[in-house]
Scaffold this motif. Structure first.
Motif, PDB file in Angstrom:
ATOM      1  N   TYR A 104      36.499 -77.061  66.131  1.00  0.00           N
ATOM      2  CA  TYR A 104      35.526 -77.287  64.907  1.00  0.00           C
ATOM      3  C   TYR A 104      36.572 -77.581  63.714  1.00  0.00           C
ATOM      4  CZ  TYR A 104      31.437 -74.886  66.387  1.00  0.00           C
ATOM      5  OH  TYR A 104      30.113 -74.516  67.143  1.00  0.00           O
ATOM      6  N   THR A 105      37.747 -77.143  63.583  1.00  0.00           N
ATOM      7  CA  THR A 105      38.658 -77.276  62.347  1.00  0.00           C
ATOM      8  C   THR A 105      39.711 -78.318  62.634  1.00  0.00           C
ATOM      9  OG1 THR A 105      39.664 -75.304  62.859  1.00  0.00           O
ATOM     10  CG2 THR A 105      37.921 -74.949  61.265  1.00  0.00           C
ATOM     11  N   ASN A 106      39.665 -78.912  63.601  1.00  0.00           N
ATOM     12  CA  ASN A 106      40.791 -79.773  64.029  1.00  0.00           C
ATOM     13  C   ASN A 106      40.437 -81.292  64.735  1.00  0.00           C
ATOM     14  OD1 ASN A 106      43.758 -79.892  63.656  1.00  0.00           O
ATOM     15  ND2 ASN A 106      43.936 -79.835  66.111  1.00  0.00           N
ATOM     16  N   TYR A 140      34.509 -78.970  56.742  1.00  0.00           N
ATOM     17  CA  TYR A 140      34.268 -78.179  55.752  1.00  0.00           C
ATOM     18  C   TYR A 140      35.094 -78.391  54.315  1.00  0.00           C
ATOM     19  CZ  TYR A 140      32.709 -75.508  59.714  1.00  0.00           C
ATOM     20  OH  TYR A 140      31.897 -75.105  60.918  1.00  0.00           O
ATOM     21  N   ASN A 148      38.877 -84.268  54.778  1.00  0.00           N
ATOM     22  CA  ASN A 148      39.123 -84.337  56.264  1.00  0.00           C
ATOM     23  C   ASN A 148      38.439 -85.797  56.724  1.00  0.00           C
ATOM     24  OD1 ASN A 148      41.295 -82.468  56.431  1.00  0.00           O
ATOM     25  ND2 ASN A 148      39.503 -80.797  56.685  1.00  0.00           N
TER      26      ASN A 148
END
Ligand SMILES: [Zn+2]
Length: 333
Positions: A108-110, A143, A147
């Protein structure tokens, strides 16, 4: 006043009270639904075990009149399973498969800078599903809108436009501009489904600005803050939940009514909004009936043709589903 006159007056007062005093209740929308934001994640069913095996998930869609879904699952196997099952076809559910960018929660975050995600997307595209080729990429999350400029985010936006894949993005308004800028057309040609239409509650004026700027931007409405306002509790009306095709929907939801600002936005952009469940955790499967009833309630406040566009038509047009796909089923007796 004569007794007869008094009687007439009483009737006149009663008629006026009925005309102006009684709450006017719109009937719930009773046509087909296209759930444009559905996850069939491994915690729901991992291929062998889970609280929502295919029969359970499909039963929820079927009893709520959901005739098509954008399927996207962590990992993608969940979507491929639904796409391949005979039971899915028997339930009358068309799967429009999207490639989820997540193999696991760490992704999710990468994903936006992880080259192995780009490779996974290419491999899934080559593989396809039993329901046909993948039609989109996502849902993915950003988020931090910065990004959106990550190397893999840039590549995937260009790839989506080149291969005419739709994108399902859970992002803020700043990231919408950034993602669009990474496409060859500068956002003129990308079809981007904006998950939640700004889950942070971005002002309606800003949503309008983005819809005006990007012709392929559409808003999916799950979790959208400010969409519905507190509604009057509705009395239970036995029999009121029968669909026009003689179908039965579960007990009427007591959800909110469409807020005036959002009603005006939807009326101004009738082709630009869709509905979705967002079954991101199992609780959303538990709540699936209520989520769909909530949509049916406020869709019923709209003119019927507009309700049909949001519920079904806009997504069916985006993915080229034939109207005949549902007219036969809906008129079934
Ligand atoms: Zn989601």
């Amino acid at each position: 006043m004569t007794p007869a006159g008094r009687l007439r007056s009483a009737w006149a007062i009663a008629a006026l009270a009925w005309a102006f005093g009684a709450p006017v209740q719109a009937a719930d929308y009773a046509g087909p639904l296209f759930d444009t934001h559905l996850h069939y994640n491994e915690e729901a069913w991992n291929g062998n075990a889970g609280p929502f095996p295919p029969a359970e998930a499909l039963a929820r869609m079927q009893r709520n009149g959901v005739r098509a879904i954008v399927g996207n699952s962590r990992p993608n196997e969940g979507t491929r399973i639904l796409a391949a099952l005979r039971e899915t076809r028997e339930a009358g559910v068309t799967v429009v498969p999207f490639i989820r960018l997540y193999r696991n929660r760490a992704d999710y975050t990468n994903w936006f800078r992880d080259e192995s995600i780009h490779e996974m997307v290419l491999a899934e595209l080559a593989r396809g599903t039993a329901a046909g080729p993948y039609r989109g990429i996502g849902e993915f999350h950003l988020y931090d809108s910065a990004n959106a400029d990550g190397p893999v985010a840039r590549k995937l936006m260009a790839l989506a436009e080149q291969r005419q894949l739709a994108v399902l993005a859970h992002v803020d308004d700043v990231a919408v501009d950034k993602l669009m800028a990474h496409t060859p057309s500068g956002g003129r040609a990308l079809r981007l489904i904006w998950a939640h239409t700004g889950i942070g509650g971005v002002p309606v004026a800003r949503v309008r600005e983005l819809l005006d700027r990007y012709p392929g931007l559409v808003g999916e409405l799950s979790y959208r803050p400010g969409l519905t306002c507190a509604g009057d509790p509705l009395p239970e009306a036995p029999g009121a939940n029968a669909g026009s095709g003689g179908e039965r929907y579960p007990a009427r939801a007591r959800g909110g009514r469409l807020c005036p600002e959002w009603r005006a936005l939807i009326e101004a952009y009738p082709t630009r909004f869709m509905i979705g469940s967002d079954t991101w955790v199992n609780q959303r499967w538990v709540d699936y009936d209520g989520l769909m009833q909530g949509y049916r309630r406020w869709l019923g406040e709209l003119p019927p043709s507009l309700a049909q566009q949001l519920a079904w038509g806009n997504a069916a047009a985006l993915f080229g589903l034939a109207p005949a796909l549902f007219t036969g089923a809906e008129t079934r007796r």
